[in-house]
Scaffold this motif. Structure first.
Motif, PDB file in Angstrom:
ATOM      1  N   VAL A  21       1.295  -0.934  -0.287  1.00  0.00           N
ATOM      2  CA  VAL A  21       0.466   0.328  -0.035  1.00  0.00           C
ATOM      3  C   VAL A  21       1.033   0.992  -0.136  1.00  0.00           C
ATOM      4  O   VAL A  21       2.082   1.833   1.209  1.00  0.00           O
ATOM      5  CB  VAL A  21      -0.796   0.022   1.406  1.00  0.00           C
ATOM      6  CG1 VAL A  21      -1.772   1.584   1.137  1.00  0.00           C
ATOM      7  CG2 VAL A  21      -2.135  -1.287   1.280  1.00  0.00           C
ATOM      8  N   TRP A  22       0.925   2.038  -1.140  1.00  0.00           N
ATOM      9  CA  TRP A  22       1.663   3.589  -0.993  1.00  0.00           C
ATOM     10  C   TRP A  22       0.412   4.655  -0.137  1.00  0.00           C
ATOM     11  O   TRP A  22      -0.420   4.512  -1.099  1.00  0.00           O
ATOM     12  CB  TRP A  22       2.027   3.692  -2.384  1.00  0.00           C
ATOM     13  CG  TRP A  22       3.448   2.929  -3.313  1.00  0.00           C
ATOM     14  CD1 TRP A  22       4.180   2.808  -3.042  1.00  0.00           C
ATOM     15  CD2 TRP A  22       3.039   1.781  -3.716  1.00  0.00           C
ATOM     16  NE1 TRP A  22       4.858   2.222  -3.933  1.00  0.00           N
ATOM     17  CE2 TRP A  22       4.134   1.111  -4.109  1.00  0.00           C
ATOM     18  CE3 TRP A  22       2.188   0.898  -3.849  1.00  0.00           C
ATOM     19  CZ2 TRP A  22       4.481  -0.070  -4.888  1.00  0.00           C
ATOM     20  CZ3 TRP A  22       2.251  -0.794  -4.528  1.00  0.00           C
ATOM     21  CH2 TRP A  22       3.818  -0.498  -4.660  1.00  0.00           C
ATOM     22  N   THR A  23       1.411   5.349   0.437  1.00  0.00           N
ATOM     23  CA  THR A  23      -0.015   6.112   0.912  1.00  0.00           C
ATOM     24  C   THR A  23       0.309   7.649   0.186  1.00  0.00           C
ATOM     25  O   THR A  23       1.678   7.295  -0.354  1.00  0.00           O
ATOM     26  CB  THR A  23       0.140   6.369   2.511  1.00  0.00           C
ATOM     27  OG1 THR A  23       1.534   6.948   2.802  1.00  0.00           O
ATOM     28  CG2 THR A  23       0.045   5.340   3.464  1.00  0.00           C
ATOM     29  N   CYS A  24      -0.079   8.210   0.400  1.00  0.00           N
ATOM     30  CA  CYS A  24       0.185   9.672  -0.082  1.00  0.00           C
ATOM     31  C   CYS A  24       0.284  10.935   1.235  1.00  0.00           C
ATOM     32  O   CYS A  24       0.006  10.503   2.624  1.00  0.00           O
ATOM     33  CB  CYS A  24      -1.239  10.456  -1.069  1.00  0.00           C
ATOM     34  SG  CYS A  24      -1.691   9.861  -2.814  1.00  0.00           S
ATOM     35  N   GLY A  25       1.124  12.170   1.154  1.00  0.00           N
ATOM     36  CA  GLY A  25       1.494  12.725   2.071  1.00  0.00           C
ATOM     37  C   GLY A  25       2.966  12.614   2.296  1.00  0.00           C
ATOM     38  O   GLY A  25       3.153  11.233   3.054  1.00  0.00           O
ATOM     39  N   CYS A  26       3.835  13.614   2.571  1.00  0.00           N
ATOM     40  CA  CYS A  26       5.306  13.281   2.725  1.00  0.00           C
ATOM     41  C   CYS A  26       6.174  14.976   2.664  1.00  0.00           C
ATOM     42  O   CYS A  26       6.487  15.064   2.355  1.00  0.00           O
ATOM     43  CB  CYS A  26       6.381  12.269   2.488  1.00  0.00           C
ATOM     44  SG  CYS A  26       7.756  12.048   3.315  1.00  0.00           S
ATOM     45  N   THR A  27       5.837  14.965   4.004  1.00  0.00           N
ATOM     46  CA  THR A  27       6.890  16.857   3.981  1.00  0.00           C
ATOM     47  C   THR A  27       7.856  16.454   4.606  1.00  0.00           C
ATOM     48  O   THR A  27       9.140  17.757   4.496  1.00  0.00           O
ATOM     49  CB  THR A  27       6.156  16.957   5.869  1.00  0.00           C
ATOM     50  OG1 THR A  27       6.311  15.697   6.869  1.00  0.00           O
ATOM     51  CG2 THR A  27       4.733  17.281   5.566  1.00  0.00           C
ATOM     52  N   LYS A  28       8.640  14.875   4.789  1.00  0.00           N
ATOM     53  CA  LYS A  28      10.540  15.133   4.301  1.00  0.00           C
ATOM     54  C   LYS A  28      11.291  15.909   3.040  1.00  0.00           C
ATOM     55  O   LYS A  28      11.479  15.716   3.270  1.00  0.00           O
ATOM     56  CB  LYS A  28      10.493  13.489   4.526  1.00  0.00           C
ATOM     57  CG  LYS A  28      10.338  13.334   6.384  1.00  0.00           C
ATOM     58  CD  LYS A  28      11.671  13.546   7.158  1.00  0.00           C
ATOM     59  CE  LYS A  28      10.797  12.448   8.602  1.00  0.00           C
ATOM     60  NZ  LYS A  28      10.659  13.705   9.425  1.00  0.00           N
TER      61      LYS A  28
END
Length: 187
Positions: A21-28
């Motif tokens: 499962v690939w999630t969306c959203g990464c602030t890094k």
């Protein structure tokens, strides 16, 4: 929860055949990230944790798989939703691997359902190409479930590999990639 895609069978992001499962959203937003298209937290990728869990449980029942990987993006940037999903799928999955750009020490208590955590930001300069489970040498593979210790120790000894697939009309290269050639040529 914000999910870009899920795919089965994957053989390159953990031992055995797994759901990923690939999630969306990464602030890094790590330079050299393999999935920069997943940095944005896109509203069009929203799915309720209950619906996602239902889909995953049905997939496990239909395929017989009992291994799953969550990557992204960064799944732990949606920690509460992830915890809900993990609690609901635990009876079907006995090997739950989660990738995060956070350090283990920075995280609040993790859901007990996480069996293995790969932590730390991706650092392109430390992409040594050695381990098939991590992108850069600073990242740690933390086995939280002692029953999986031997399996993951053996997996860490294997070379990297990628798996090519088509999903929703787009080509995917699934796995842990090496640094781009131009990076090696500059050194």
């Amino acid at each position: 929860m914000l999910v870009d895609r899920l795919y089965f069978p994957v053989t390159t992001l953990g031992p055995g055949e797994r759901v990923v499962v690939w999630t969306c959203g990464c602030t890094k937003r790590c330079p050299g990230c393999a999935n920069p298209e997943l940095w944005e937290a896109r509203a069009d990728a929203a799915i309720s944790p209950a619906r996602l869990a239902t889909i995953l449980n049905e997939l496990a029942a239909r395929t017989g798989t009992h291994r799953i990987t969550f990557t992204g993006g960064d799944p732990l940037e949606q920690a509460d939703d992830l915890a809900s999903v993990l609690a609901a799928i635990r009876p079907a999955f006995d090997d739950i691997l989660v990738y995060t750009g956070y350090l283990f020490e920075e995280l609040p208590p993790l859901p007990r359902e996480i069996d293995v955590l790969v932590d730390g930001p991706y650092l392109e300069a430390e992409n040594d190409g050695v381990c098939g489970l991590r992108g850069s040498a600073n990242q740690r593979i933390i086995v939280l479930n002692p029953a999986l210790e031997t399996l993951y120790h053996e997996e860490m000894q294997k070379p990297r590999s990628v798996q090519n697939a088509v999903f929703d009309g787009r080509a995917l290269s699934i796995g842990i990639h090496g640094r781009p050639l131009e990076t090696h040529e500059k050194e």
